[in-house]
Design a protein around this motif. Structure first.
Motif, PDB file in Angstrom:
ATOM      1  N   GLY A   1      -2.275  -1.186   6.591  1.00 16.99           N
ATOM      2  CA  GLY A   1      -2.097  -2.334   7.484  1.00 16.99           C
ATOM      3  C   GLY A   1      -2.084  -3.660   6.745  1.00 16.99           C
ATOM      4  O   GLY A   1      -1.251  -4.530   7.034  1.00 16.99           O
ATOM      5  N   LEU A   2      -2.967  -3.828   5.790  1.00 17.72           N
ATOM      6  CA  LEU A   2      -3.018  -5.091   5.046  1.00 17.72           C
ATOM      7  C   LEU A   2      -1.787  -5.268   4.161  1.00 17.72           C
ATOM      8  O   LEU A   2      -1.324  -6.392   3.945  1.00 17.72           O
ATOM      9  CB  LEU A   2      -4.294  -5.147   4.189  1.00 17.72           C
ATOM     10  CG  LEU A   2      -5.615  -5.242   4.965  1.00 17.72           C
ATOM     11  CD1 LEU A   2      -6.798  -5.286   4.008  1.00 17.72           C
ATOM     12  CD2 LEU A   2      -5.626  -6.473   5.890  1.00 17.72           C
ATOM     13  N   THR A   3      -1.248  -4.155   3.676  1.00 17.61           N
ATOM     14  CA  THR A   3       0.000  -4.244   2.894  1.00 17.61           C
ATOM     15  C   THR A   3       1.146  -4.683   3.794  1.00 17.61           C
ATOM     16  O   THR A   3       1.992  -5.495   3.409  1.00 17.61           O
ATOM     17  CB  THR A   3       0.328  -2.886   2.251  1.00 17.61           C
ATOM     18  OG1 THR A   3      -0.796  -2.433   1.503  1.00 17.61           O
ATOM     19  CG2 THR A   3       1.521  -3.010   1.307  1.00 17.61           C
ATOM     20  N   HIS A   4       1.174  -4.130   5.016  1.00 19.83           N
ATOM     21  CA  HIS A   4       2.197  -4.533   5.992  1.00 19.83           C
ATOM     22  C   HIS A   4       2.109  -6.023   6.303  1.00 19.83           C
ATOM     23  O   HIS A   4       3.126  -6.692   6.522  1.00 19.83           O
ATOM     24  CB  HIS A   4       2.027  -3.711   7.277  1.00 19.83           C
ATOM     25  CG  HIS A   4       2.998  -4.083   8.364  1.00 19.83           C
ATOM     26  ND1 HIS A   4       4.347  -3.780   8.300  1.00 19.83           N
ATOM     27  CD2 HIS A   4       2.813  -4.748   9.540  1.00 19.83           C
ATOM     28  CE1 HIS A   4       4.945  -4.235   9.378  1.00 19.83           C
ATOM     29  NE2 HIS A   4       4.045  -4.826  10.150  1.00 19.83           N
TER      30      HIS A   4
ATOM     31  N   SER B   1      -0.117   2.693  -1.459  1.00 21.48           N
ATOM     32  CA  SER B   1       0.905   3.558  -2.054  1.00 21.48           C
ATOM     33  C   SER B   1       1.792   4.182  -0.979  1.00 21.48           C
ATOM     34  O   SER B   1       3.007   4.277  -1.144  1.00 21.48           O
ATOM     35  CB  SER B   1       0.236   4.662  -2.882  1.00 21.48           C
ATOM     36  OG  SER B   1      -0.500   4.112  -3.951  1.00 21.48           O
ATOM     37  N   ILE B   2       1.183   4.602   0.124  1.00 22.79           N
ATOM     38  CA  ILE B   2       1.954   5.198   1.222  1.00 22.79           C
ATOM     39  C   ILE B   2       2.917   4.171   1.813  1.00 22.79           C
ATOM     40  O   ILE B   2       4.084   4.471   2.079  1.00 22.79           O
ATOM     41  CB  ILE B   2       1.006   5.743   2.310  1.00 22.79           C
ATOM     42  CG1 ILE B   2       0.254   6.969   1.786  1.00 22.79           C
ATOM     43  CG2 ILE B   2       1.772   6.084   3.588  1.00 22.79           C
ATOM     44  CD1 ILE B   2      -0.797   7.493   2.735  1.00 22.79           C
ATOM     45  N   TYR B   3       2.441   2.948   1.986  1.00 26.18           N
ATOM     46  CA  TYR B   3       3.305   1.899   2.542  1.00 26.18           C
ATOM     47  C   TYR B   3       4.474   1.606   1.600  1.00 26.18           C
ATOM     48  O   TYR B   3       5.629   1.494   2.033  1.00 26.18           O
ATOM     49  CB  TYR B   3       2.505   0.620   2.783  1.00 26.18           C
ATOM     50  CG  TYR B   3       3.326  -0.484   3.425  1.00 26.18           C
ATOM     51  CD1 TYR B   3       3.417  -0.574   4.811  1.00 26.18           C
ATOM     52  CD2 TYR B   3       4.016  -1.411   2.646  1.00 26.18           C
ATOM     53  CE1 TYR B   3       4.185  -1.562   5.407  1.00 26.18           C
ATOM     54  CE2 TYR B   3       4.784  -2.405   3.233  1.00 26.18           C
ATOM     55  CZ  TYR B   3       4.862  -2.473   4.613  1.00 26.18           C
ATOM     56  OH  TYR B   3       5.637  -3.459   5.194  1.00 26.18           O
ATOM     57  N   ASN B   4       4.177   1.477   0.305  1.00 20.75           N
ATOM     58  CA  ASN B   4       5.218   1.130  -0.677  1.00 20.75           C
ATOM     59  C   ASN B   4       6.248   2.239  -0.834  1.00 20.75           C
ATOM     60  O   ASN B   4       7.430   1.969  -1.071  1.00 20.75           O
ATOM     61  CB  ASN B   4       4.578   0.814  -2.031  1.00 20.75           C
ATOM     62  CG  ASN B   4       3.835  -0.505  -2.018  1.00 20.75           C
ATOM     63  OD1 ASN B   4       4.120  -1.385  -1.211  1.00 20.75           O
ATOM     64  ND2 ASN B   4       2.872  -0.668  -2.914  1.00 20.75           N
TER      65      ASN B   4
ATOM     66  N   LEU C   1      -4.182  -4.066  -9.935  1.00 18.98           N
ATOM     67  CA  LEU C   1      -5.555  -4.557 -10.071  1.00 18.98           C
ATOM     68  C   LEU C   1      -6.549  -3.587  -9.435  1.00 18.98           C
ATOM     69  O   LEU C   1      -7.590  -3.266 -10.032  1.00 18.98           O
ATOM     70  CB  LEU C   1      -5.691  -5.934  -9.424  1.00 18.98           C
ATOM     71  CG  LEU C   1      -7.115  -6.529  -9.390  1.00 18.98           C
ATOM     72  CD1 LEU C   1      -7.655  -6.702 -10.798  1.00 18.98           C
ATOM     73  CD2 LEU C   1      -7.113  -7.858  -8.640  1.00 18.98           C
ATOM     74  N   ILE C   2      -6.230  -3.086  -8.229  1.00 19.33           N
ATOM     75  CA  ILE C   2      -7.123  -2.150  -7.547  1.00 19.33           C
ATOM     76  C   ILE C   2      -7.248  -0.859  -8.347  1.00 19.33           C
ATOM     77  O   ILE C   2      -8.346  -0.315  -8.510  1.00 19.33           O
ATOM     78  CB  ILE C   2      -6.620  -1.854  -6.123  1.00 19.33           C
ATOM     79  CG1 ILE C   2      -6.754  -3.108  -5.253  1.00 19.33           C
ATOM     80  CG2 ILE C   2      -7.405  -0.697  -5.501  1.00 19.33           C
ATOM     81  CD1 ILE C   2      -6.168  -2.962  -3.866  1.00 19.33           C
TER      82      ILE C   2
ATOM     83  N   TRP D   1      -0.703  -8.751   2.355  1.00 22.56           N
ATOM     84  CA  TRP D   1      -1.880  -9.094   1.568  1.00 22.56           C
ATOM     85  C   TRP D   1      -1.768  -8.616   0.122  1.00 22.56           C
ATOM     86  O   TRP D   1      -2.327  -9.230  -0.776  1.00 22.56           O
ATOM     87  CB  TRP D   1      -3.136  -8.464   2.195  1.00 22.56           C
ATOM     88  CG  TRP D   1      -3.672  -9.226   3.363  1.00 22.56           C
ATOM     89  CD1 TRP D   1      -2.951  -9.844   4.346  1.00 22.56           C
ATOM     90  CD2 TRP D   1      -5.051  -9.434   3.683  1.00 22.56           C
ATOM     91  NE1 TRP D   1      -3.784 -10.421   5.270  1.00 22.56           N
ATOM     92  CE2 TRP D   1      -5.089 -10.184   4.884  1.00 22.56           C
ATOM     93  CE3 TRP D   1      -6.248  -9.060   3.096  1.00 22.56           C
ATOM     94  CZ2 TRP D   1      -6.279 -10.560   5.486  1.00 22.56           C
ATOM     95  CZ3 TRP D   1      -7.444  -9.422   3.694  1.00 22.56           C
ATOM     96  CH2 TRP D   1      -7.453 -10.185   4.877  1.00 22.56           C
ATOM     97  N   PHE D   2      -1.065  -7.503  -0.082  1.00 24.79           N
ATOM     98  CA  PHE D   2      -1.047  -6.886  -1.406  1.00 24.79           C
ATOM     99  C   PHE D   2       0.349  -6.925  -2.027  1.00 24.79           C
ATOM    100  O   PHE D   2       1.329  -6.545  -1.394  1.00 24.79           O
ATOM    101  CB  PHE D   2      -1.518  -5.430  -1.335  1.00 24.79           C
ATOM    102  CG  PHE D   2      -2.948  -5.285  -0.883  1.00 24.79           C
ATOM    103  CD1 PHE D   2      -3.987  -5.792  -1.640  1.00 24.79           C
ATOM    104  CD2 PHE D   2      -3.244  -4.639   0.309  1.00 24.79           C
ATOM    105  CE1 PHE D   2      -5.297  -5.662  -1.227  1.00 24.79           C
ATOM    106  CE2 PHE D   2      -4.555  -4.507   0.735  1.00 24.79           C
ATOM    107  CZ  PHE D   2      -5.592  -5.026  -0.043  1.00 24.79           C
ATOM    108  N   SER D   3       0.400  -7.355  -3.274  1.00 23.88           N
ATOM    109  CA  SER D   3       1.634  -7.349  -4.045  1.00 23.88           C
ATOM    110  C   SER D   3       1.563  -6.220  -5.062  1.00 23.88           C
ATOM    111  O   SER D   3       0.587  -5.471  -5.124  1.00 23.88           O
ATOM    112  CB  SER D   3       1.796  -8.686  -4.782  1.00 23.88           C
ATOM    113  OG  SER D   3       0.741  -8.856  -5.730  1.00 23.88           O
ATOM    114  N   GLU D   4       2.580  -6.093  -5.897  1.00 20.51           N
ATOM    115  CA  GLU D   4       2.578  -5.095  -6.956  1.00 20.51           C
ATOM    116  C   GLU D   4       1.413  -5.322  -7.910  1.00 20.51           C
ATOM    117  O   GLU D   4       0.748  -4.390  -8.351  1.00 20.51           O
ATOM    118  CB  GLU D   4       3.906  -5.149  -7.732  1.00 20.51           C
ATOM    119  CG  GLU D   4       4.041  -4.080  -8.812  1.00 20.51           C
ATOM    120  CD  GLU D   4       4.154  -2.683  -8.226  1.00 20.51           C
ATOM    121  OE1 GLU D   4       3.755  -1.725  -8.922  1.00 20.51           O
ATOM    122  OE2 GLU D   4       4.626  -2.548  -7.087  1.00 20.51           O
TER     123      GLU D   4
END
Length: 312
Positions: free
Chosen positions: A23-26, A216-219, A37-38, A29-32
């Motif tokens: 959800g946060l990737t959608h 990873s699932i979102y990307n 980093l995570i 919030w998160f870039s490559e």
């Protein structure tokens, strides 16, 4: 039915954390860079400290010595799976571009990012020794033969480099495990404030791992999921062949119920999240690897509760 609902609750914990990452990737919030980093935080900071704090807190030298012979079980299982994958490549006429990736994903499982939190959710901290034993075998196989096979698929052909291979095998998580072993075997006690720091950092492992899987699932894209021959054969390997083989081995190898359960669950884990990264590095089909990570991770949410009912 109690076992089934207990398994479902354990998986729901994982789904909730994965959903946060997705959800946060959608929401952007998160870039490559955030993903990298995570992954670094988990593998190079959280997981090594988790290993040290948990091993030194929960184990004695006598317990650890008893665990080492158990390493032979996952080693034997993965060795057999390698030969099964080679046979399937020929029988099913797997795409030549996928041969190395196919074999690597067939016999290696995601023992850390998914396997560790799933086992902790299902069995608690008492499962950790067996999770770590399986992890040792799995990571050694992946960073040696698994990586070499993936390289063979790519434009940069595989060459065995001892220094690089050893560096990959002795990764921070494994080094944390080894340091924990040494501290316990030598009866060394670290200062209390340092152990508290390790425990706080180690507690980041499970939530960050699951958020990483959600990203990873979102990307990879749910719309890219497909069930071609090459994909279905990996699903067969991860969710049928590997756990059934492990269960069959325990017909001949005496083991505690907990070790049997943990090893079977570990054998049935999704494709390693490292596979797409290594594939991209060596110009193999990283999209195929990413899709398989997505498919197997999602399907594991259905498979694991079923396995738990069958092995209880």
């Amino acid at each position: 039915m109690g076992v089934f609902f207990s398994s479902i609750q354990g998986i729901l914990i994982i789904i909730g954390l994965i959903a946060v990452g997705y959800g946060l990737t959608h929401l952007g919030w998160f870039s490559e860079n955030s993903t990298q980093l995570i992954a670094k935080l988990v593998t190079q900071v959280a997981l090594p400290t988790y290993m040290i704090s948990t091993i030194t807190k929960d184990f004695t030298a006598e317990k650890l010595i008893k665990l080492l012979p158990d390493l032979a079980i996952p080693v034997l299982s993965m060795t057999i799976l390698i030969f099964v994958s080679i046979i399937l490549i020929k029988v099913l006429k797997i795409d030549p571009k996928h041969k190395g990736l196919f074999s690597s994903m067939f016999f290696n499982s995601n023992t850390v990012f998914v396997g560790l939190p799933v086992n902790m959710a299902l069995f608690g901290e008492k499962s950790l020794p067996y999770v770590l034993v399986y992890y040792m075998a799995n990571t050694t196989f992946f960073w040696t033969l698994g990586t070499y096979l993936i390289q063979m698929d790519g434009e940069i052909k595989g060459k065995f480099k001892l220094k690089t291979t050893l560096k990959k095998i002795f990764s921070p998580p494994l080094m944390g495990f080894i340091i924990g072993l040494i501290l316990v075997m030598l009866h060394i006690q670290l200062p209390k404030f340092l152990m508290s720091d390790f425990e706080y950092l180690g507690n980041l492992t499970i939530p960050l791992s699951m958020i990483f899987i959600g990203i990873s699932i979102y990307n990879a894209g749910l719309k890219n999921i497909s069930f071609h021959k090459d994909n279905l054969a990996i699903l067969f390997g991860r969710f049928l062949c590997a756990p059934l083989l492990m269960a069959a081995l325990f017909l001949f190898i005496p083991a505690t119920p907990l070790m049997r359960q943990v090893f079977i669950v570990q054998a049935a884990m999704p494709v390693m999240t490292n596979a797409p990264v290594v594939a991209k590095l060596y110009h193999a089909d990283s999209n195929y690897a990413a899709i398989m990570v997505t498919e197997t991770t999602l399907l594991s949410l259905i498979v694991v509760p079923i396995i738990m009912v069958l092995i209880k």
